[in-house]
Write a protein that holds these residues in place. Structure first.
Motif, PDB file in Angstrom:
ATOM      1  N   ILE A   7       0.038   3.116  -3.564  1.00 53.66           N
ATOM      2  CA  ILE A   7      -0.754   4.183  -3.321  1.00 53.66           C
ATOM      3  C   ILE A   7      -0.406   5.489  -3.761  1.00 53.66           C
ATOM      4  O   ILE A   7      -0.795   6.163  -4.641  1.00 53.66           O
ATOM      5  CB  ILE A   7      -1.449   4.075  -1.824  1.00 53.66           C
ATOM      6  CG1 ILE A   7      -2.449   2.756  -1.695  1.00 53.66           C
ATOM      7  CG2 ILE A   7      -2.263   5.435  -1.809  1.00 53.66           C
ATOM      8  CD1 ILE A   7      -3.144   2.907  -0.540  1.00 53.66           C
TER       9      ILE A   7
ATOM     10  N   ALA B  91       0.897  -1.067   0.203  1.00 51.88           N
ATOM     11  CA  ALA B  91       0.129   0.063   0.028  1.00 51.88           C
ATOM     12  C   ALA B  91       0.946   1.367  -0.027  1.00 51.88           C
ATOM     13  O   ALA B  91       0.612   2.272  -0.800  1.00 51.88           O
ATOM     14  CB  ALA B  91      -0.935   0.113   1.126  1.00 51.88           C
TER      15      ALA B  91
ATOM     16  N   TRP C 152     -13.122  -2.145  -2.699  1.00 51.53           N
ATOM     17  CA  TRP C 152     -11.835  -2.437  -1.886  1.00 51.53           C
ATOM     18  C   TRP C 152     -11.914  -3.036  -1.096  1.00 51.53           C
ATOM     19  O   TRP C 152     -10.784  -3.992  -0.733  1.00 51.53           O
ATOM     20  CB  TRP C 152     -11.420  -0.655  -1.796  1.00 51.53           C
ATOM     21  CG  TRP C 152     -10.028  -0.554  -1.279  1.00 51.53           C
ATOM     22  CD1 TRP C 152      -8.980  -0.364  -2.187  1.00 51.53           C
ATOM     23  CD2 TRP C 152      -9.281  -0.909  -0.049  1.00 51.53           C
ATOM     24  NE1 TRP C 152      -7.944   0.126  -1.330  1.00 51.53           N
ATOM     25  CE2 TRP C 152      -8.007  -0.616  -0.160  1.00 51.53           C
ATOM     26  CE3 TRP C 152      -9.986  -0.998   1.149  1.00 51.53           C
ATOM     27  CZ2 TRP C 152      -7.109  -0.640   0.923  1.00 51.53           C
ATOM     28  CZ3 TRP C 152      -8.995  -1.289   2.456  1.00 51.53           C
ATOM     29  CH2 TRP C 152      -7.613  -0.869   2.099  1.00 51.53           C
TER      30      TRP C 152
ATOM     31  N   LYS D  51     -10.792   7.018  -6.809  1.00 47.80           N
ATOM     32  CA  LYS D  51     -10.589   6.975  -4.948  1.00 47.80           C
ATOM     33  C   LYS D  51      -9.528   5.963  -4.905  1.00 47.80           C
ATOM     34  O   LYS D  51      -9.811   4.979  -5.572  1.00 47.80           O
ATOM     35  CB  LYS D  51     -11.887   7.001  -4.516  1.00 47.80           C
ATOM     36  CG  LYS D  51     -12.942   8.055  -4.529  1.00 47.80           C
ATOM     37  CD  LYS D  51     -14.098   7.877  -3.747  1.00 47.80           C
ATOM     38  CE  LYS D  51     -15.106   9.251  -4.054  1.00 47.80           C
ATOM     39  NZ  LYS D  51     -16.551   8.745  -3.294  1.00 47.80           N
ATOM     40  N   VAL D  52      -9.006   6.234  -3.691  1.00 49.38           N
ATOM     41  CA  VAL D  52      -7.921   4.878  -3.112  1.00 49.38           C
ATOM     42  C   VAL D  52      -8.942   3.958  -2.760  1.00 49.38           C
ATOM     43  O   VAL D  52      -8.684   2.871  -2.935  1.00 49.38           O
ATOM     44  CB  VAL D  52      -7.374   5.497  -2.002  1.00 49.38           C
ATOM     45  CG1 VAL D  52      -6.445   4.328  -1.598  1.00 49.38           C
ATOM     46  CG2 VAL D  52      -6.062   6.517  -2.440  1.00 49.38           C
TER      47      VAL D  52
ATOM     48  N   ASP E 204      -6.612  -1.267  -9.987  1.00 47.71           N
ATOM     49  CA  ASP E 204      -5.539  -0.730  -9.396  1.00 47.71           C
ATOM     50  C   ASP E 204      -4.839  -1.884  -8.636  1.00 47.71           C
ATOM     51  O   ASP E 204      -5.188  -2.911  -9.212  1.00 47.71           O
ATOM     52  CB  ASP E 204      -5.933   0.410  -8.192  1.00 47.71           C
ATOM     53  CG  ASP E 204      -6.824  -0.443  -7.077  1.00 47.71           C
ATOM     54  OD1 ASP E 204      -7.010  -1.757  -7.189  1.00 47.71           O
ATOM     55  OD2 ASP E 204      -7.393   0.123  -6.198  1.00 47.71           O
TER      56      ASP E 204
ATOM     57  N   GLU F 255       0.141   5.752  -7.491  1.00 46.51           N
ATOM     58  CA  GLU F 255      -1.226   5.902  -8.130  1.00 46.51           C
ATOM     59  C   GLU F 255      -1.891   7.238  -8.115  1.00 46.51           C
ATOM     60  O   GLU F 255      -2.672   7.411  -8.843  1.00 46.51           O
ATOM     61  CB  GLU F 255      -2.336   4.821  -7.825  1.00 46.51           C
ATOM     62  CG  GLU F 255      -1.912   3.156  -8.065  1.00 46.51           C
ATOM     63  CD  GLU F 255      -2.848   2.251  -7.652  1.00 46.51           C
ATOM     64  OE1 GLU F 255      -2.854   1.056  -8.507  1.00 46.51           O
ATOM     65  OE2 GLU F 255      -3.636   2.503  -6.764  1.00 46.51           O
ATOM     66  N   ARG F 256      -1.394   7.823  -7.014  1.00 48.84           N
ATOM     67  CA  ARG F 256      -1.884   9.487  -6.861  1.00 48.84           C
ATOM     68  C   ARG F 256      -0.753  10.224  -7.913  1.00 48.84           C
ATOM     69  O   ARG F 256      -1.544  11.278  -8.455  1.00 48.84           O
ATOM     70  CB  ARG F 256      -1.655   9.871  -5.321  1.00 48.84           C
ATOM     71  CG  ARG F 256      -2.225   8.919  -4.432  1.00 48.84           C
ATOM     72  CD  ARG F 256      -3.859   8.718  -4.577  1.00 48.84           C
ATOM     73  NE  ARG F 256      -4.658   9.765  -4.702  1.00 48.84           N
ATOM     74  CZ  ARG F 256      -5.782   9.921  -5.141  1.00 48.84           C
ATOM     75  NH1 ARG F 256      -6.553   8.896  -5.573  1.00 48.84           N
ATOM     76  NH2 ARG F 256      -6.505  11.130  -4.761  1.00 48.84           N
TER      77      ARG F 256
END
Length: 263
Positions: free
Chosen positions: A17, A13, A35, A29-30, A122, A20-21
């Motif tokens: 994360i 993560a 999810w 959204k994360v 993702d 991916e941002r």
């Protein structure tokens, strides 16, 4: 729950994360829809993977007459880097064939449809794999390597590489890999396999070596373009338990429909 699994989840993560941002392919959204379901797959998949390794070991213990000690000795005596390269080719070729069966055999597709139900790609989407499919593909990938006698060290390196690639190719990132994309699977390659467009469902079956798709005529990787929608037309339940039972309920429905049509 093993602390190592939790630690692995946190490390992944913390890597993906932020990536991916910063390098987002799609604005999402994360904690996107599904999810929690996929996080459940992450933790249960670890134990299913261990069970698969046991199944492979037990199966091979019953097939000792098929072993070739001389061949195994030659392979084990090779440098680890060469064994690793061979393992990628052999294992991904086995996976390619298994993956095509998952798409082309109707009852196997019911299990694989769970993975293709992902609508937001993702890193965590990589683990949404039905346990039956996970066991099937793991046995197909690992059996040849065990049978050929690859060393424990090679297995360890290959396992890490295989896991890293699986998370990478599903990641919501727009990073380009240049000519490397022909030799290492990337999001640019694998995202097309998840495209909602039916004409691309049966493309890009390899998960590590894209050259296999080029060789077998199933490559689809247009330049400067990426899919904007993912998923399938089948209605797959959103929750973990529903997805586990989904293939079986679909097969029962299909069997009932055929019976009613016949009689």
């Amino acid at each position: 729950m093993s602390p190592e699994i939790v630690k692995g989840f946190i490390i992944l993560a913390c890597i993906f994360i932020p990536l991916e941002r910063i390098f987002a392919l799609h604005n999402q959204k994360v904690f996107r829809r599904g999810w929690k379901t996929d996080a459940t797959y992450f933790f249960t998949g670890h134990f299913i993977g261990r069970f698969g390794a046991i199944v492979v070991a037990v199966t091979l213990s019953l097939m000792t007459d098929l072993f070739n000690p001389e061949l195994q000795s030659k392979i084990a005596s090779q440098p680890i880097w060469l064994q690793f390269a061979e393992a990628i080719v052999i294992s991904d070729l086995a996976y390619y064939l298994a993956h095509r069966l998952l798409h082309e055999v109707p009852w196997l597709w019911q299990f694989h449809a769970v993975h293709h139900s992902i609508e937001r790609m993702d890193w965590l989407a990589a683990v949404r794999v039905h346990p039956c499919e996970q066991l099937f593909t793991q046995i197909c990938k690992m059996m040849p390597l065990y049978w050929l006698g690859f060393t424990t060290e090679t297995f360890a390196v290959y396992a890490l590489y295989s896991a890293a690639i699986a998370f990478l190719i599903h990641a919501n990132i727009t990073i380009k890999f240049g000519p490397l994309k022909w030799f290492v699977a990337t999001p640019e390659f694998h995202h097309w396999h998840h495209s909602q467009s039916p004409k691309i469902y049966n493309k890009n079956f390899a998960v590590q070596l894209p050259l296999l798709d080029l060789l077998f005529g199933t490559m689809y990787m247009p330049a400067k373009k990426m899919p904007d929608r993912y998923g399938i037309s089948d209605t797959v339940p959103a929750g973990y338990v529903g997805q586990i039972f989904y293939p079986f309920s679909r097969m029962m429905q299909n069997a009932r429909s055929k019976f009613q049509t016949k009689y």
